[in-house]
Design a protein around this motif. Structure first.
Motif, short mmCIF file in Angstrom:
data_model
loop_
_atom_site.label_atom_id
_atom_site.label_comp_id
_atom_site.label_asym_id
_atom_site.label_seq_id
_atom_site.Cartn_x
_atom_site.Cartn_y
_atom_site.Cartn_z
N GLU A 101 -40.01 9.74 13.40
CA GLU A 101 -38.72 10.00 14.05
C GLU A 101 -38.50 11.50 14.15
OE1 GLU A 101 -35.66 8.04 11.84
OE2 GLU A 101 -36.43 6.02 12.22
N ASP A 102 -38.16 11.97 15.33
CA ASP A 102 -37.89 13.40 15.56
C ASP A 102 -39.01 14.28 15.04
OD1 ASP A 102 -35.38 12.73 16.68
OD2 ASP A 102 -34.48 12.64 14.68
N GLY A 103 -40.24 13.83 15.24
CA GLY A 103 -41.39 14.63 14.85
C GLY A 103 -41.71 14.64 13.38
N LYS A 104 -41.06 13.76 12.61
CA LYS A 104 -41.32 13.70 11.16
C LYS A 104 -41.64 12.27 10.74
CE LYS A 104 -38.48 17.69 9.86
NZ LYS A 104 -37.37 18.16 8.99
N VAL A 105 -42.50 12.15 9.74
CA VAL A 105 -42.90 10.84 9.24
C VAL A 105 -41.80 10.29 8.33
CG1 VAL A 105 -44.57 9.59 7.83
CG2 VAL A 105 -45.34 11.35 9.43
N VAL A 106 -41.38 9.08 8.64
CA VAL A 106 -40.40 8.37 7.82
C VAL A 106 -41.11 7.44 6.84
CG1 VAL A 106 -38.52 6.68 7.88
CG2 VAL A 106 -38.60 8.54 9.57
N PHE A 107 -42.13 6.71 7.35
CA PHE A 107 -42.95 5.81 6.54
C PHE A 107 -44.39 5.97 6.99
CE2 PHE A 107 -45.50 1.97 6.75
CZ PHE A 107 -45.49 1.51 5.44
N LYS A 108 -45.32 5.84 6.05
CA LYS A 108 -46.73 5.87 6.43
C LYS A 108 -47.55 5.04 5.45
CE LYS A 108 -49.22 9.20 3.81
NZ LYS A 108 -50.20 8.18 3.39
N ALA A 109 -48.71 4.59 5.91
CA ALA A 109 -49.71 3.92 5.08
C ALA A 109 -51.01 3.91 5.86
CB ALA A 109 -49.28 2.49 4.74
N GLU A 110 -52.12 3.75 5.13
CA GLU A 110 -53.42 3.68 5.78
C GLU A 110 -54.18 2.45 5.29
OE1 GLU A 110 -51.86 7.57 5.37
OE2 GLU A 110 -53.15 6.83 3.75
N ILE A 111 -55.10 1.98 6.10
CA ILE A 111 -56.10 1.01 5.66
C ILE A 111 -57.31 1.85 5.30
CG2 ILE A 111 -57.51 -0.97 6.28
CD1 ILE A 111 -55.33 -1.69 8.34
N GLY A 112 -57.51 2.07 3.99
CA GLY A 112 -58.52 3.01 3.55
C GLY A 112 -59.93 2.44 3.60
N ALA A 113 -60.14 1.35 2.91
CA ALA A 113 -61.45 0.70 2.88
C ALA A 113 -61.38 -0.57 3.70
CB ALA A 113 -61.85 0.37 1.44
N ALA A 114 -62.43 -0.83 4.48
CA ALA A 114 -62.42 -2.01 5.33
C ALA A 114 -63.82 -2.59 5.44
CB ALA A 114 -61.89 -1.67 6.72
N THR A 115 -63.94 -3.88 5.15
CA THR A 115 -65.18 -4.63 5.36
C THR A 115 -64.83 -5.86 6.18
OG1 THR A 115 -65.01 -6.10 3.44
CG2 THR A 115 -65.90 -3.89 3.05
N ARG A 116 -65.84 -6.68 6.46
CA ARG A 116 -65.58 -7.91 7.20
C ARG A 116 -64.78 -8.91 6.36
NH1 ARG A 116 -71.76 -8.98 8.71
NH2 ARG A 116 -71.85 -8.33 6.53
N GLN A 117 -64.88 -8.81 5.05
CA GLN A 117 -64.22 -9.78 4.18
C GLN A 117 -62.84 -9.34 3.71
OE1 GLN A 117 -67.30 -8.52 3.54
NE2 GLN A 117 -68.75 -10.24 3.57
N ALA A 118 -62.63 -8.05 3.55
CA ALA A 118 -61.37 -7.58 2.96
C ALA A 118 -61.12 -6.13 3.32
CB ALA A 118 -61.42 -7.73 1.43
N CYS A 119 -59.86 -5.74 3.27
CA CYS A 119 -59.51 -4.33 3.46
C CYS A 119 -58.45 -3.95 2.44
CB CYS A 119 -59.04 -4.04 4.88
SG CYS A 119 -57.52 -4.88 5.38
N GLN A 120 -58.26 -2.66 2.28
CA GLN A 120 -57.37 -2.16 1.23
C GLN A 120 -56.38 -1.15 1.81
OE1 GLN A 120 -58.65 0.68 -2.19
NE2 GLN A 120 -58.95 -1.39 -2.99
#
Length: 281
Positions: free
Chosen positions: A196-215
């Motif tokens: 919002e207005d050029g600033k992050v309000v909320f963030k998260a990443e999917i760091g590790a990812a495989t075919r079976q699971a992600c984190q």
């Protein structure tokens, strides 16, 4: 010829056997499995060695020894062998992290030589979800971060890391490695934010990812926006993206003392299935 029980550094030819061990626990091992799937077992490409423990000539346990020391499907005998090897080499990692039982035993054996640690987080609940949230509507303003928004997302990433780990990721090399990792996640479409207005309000990443699971990792709400439920609606959105585009099981781990976060994740639909441990140097 391998003896009945032995440990050694794995080589590229051991890839199939290593993946069989890693994929026997796809959620717990998602971080290392993703690295091995991408880089193989060559230490230069992997960013560290993979140690293997053999029982009756069969590979049964692993330990990733890079920036992190990570025991994988490690039996008590394997943990002792990995600790002996780590003690001989000396500490080269910035943390020990993995399932609480083997990691705790590994640290007990290494602490006399490697201690003291800067912080020990002995019980970090591992939480998983396999369906979109039934109780929390996803925030429609949470979206993938664009490549041209690196200057917007980086301050939030640095703030999250510093708040969570206790040191700035910009120390040492000036943040080059950390910026490269953030850029990699943005480029791969695994960085999400409400801006919002050029600033992050909320963030998260999917760091590790495989075919079976992600984190999911790096969950953060700007301090001035906390207490409004944005972590719940934001996580519901990231969970929806992850299940639709990445993997059928989504996981995260959280500090046990962070009771508000644990409650928020439960409301979104995550359930606790185990525990990790982290030792930070």
């Amino acid at each position: 010829m391998l003896t009945q029980t032995t440990t050694r550094v794995l080589e590229p030819a051991d890839l199939g056997a290593a993946l069989a061990v890693l994929e026997s626990a796809p959620v717990e091992n998602a971080f290392v499995t993703a690295r091995v799937r991408m880089a193989g077992l060559d230490p230069w490409r992997l960013g560290g060695e993979m140690w293997g423990w053999y029982t009756e000539g069969r590979l049964t346990s692993l330990c990733y020894a890079g920036a992190n020391l990570v025991p994988i499907c490690a039996t008590p005998e394997a943990v002792r062998a990995f600790a002996d090897r780590a003690r001989r080499i000396g500490r080269r990692c910035s943390s020990i992290v993995g399932p609480a039982g083997p990691t705790g035993e590994l640290w007990r054996l290494l602490e006399p030589a490697w201690g003291p640690a800067r912080d020990v987080r002995a019980h970090q609940p591992l939480m998983v979800a396999e369906e979109p949230s039934a109780a929390v509507a996803p925030d429609p303003r949470v979206r993938r971060v664009r490549k041209d928004e690196m200057d917007v997302i980086m301050p939030a990433c640095v703030a999250m890391f510093t708040e969570e780990v206790g040191v700035s990721p910009m120390a040492g090399d000036g943040g080059l490695l950390y910026q490269a990792r953030v850029a990699e996640l943005v480029a791969s479409g695994r960085s999400f934010a409400r801006i919002e207005d050029g600033k992050v309000v909320f963030k998260a990443e999917i760091g590790a990812a495989t075919r079976q699971a992600c984190q999911i990792q790096g969950v953060w709400v700007a301090p001035e926006h906390r207490g409004r439920g944005l972590s719940e609606t934001g996580m519901a959105a990231v969970l929806q993206y992850a299940l639709a585009d990445v993997a059928p099981v989504v996981s995260l781990y959280v500090n046990d003392y962070n009771t508000p976060a644990r409650a928020a994740y439960r409301r979104v639909g995550f359930r606790e299935t185990g525990a990790f441990m982290s030792v930070l140097f």
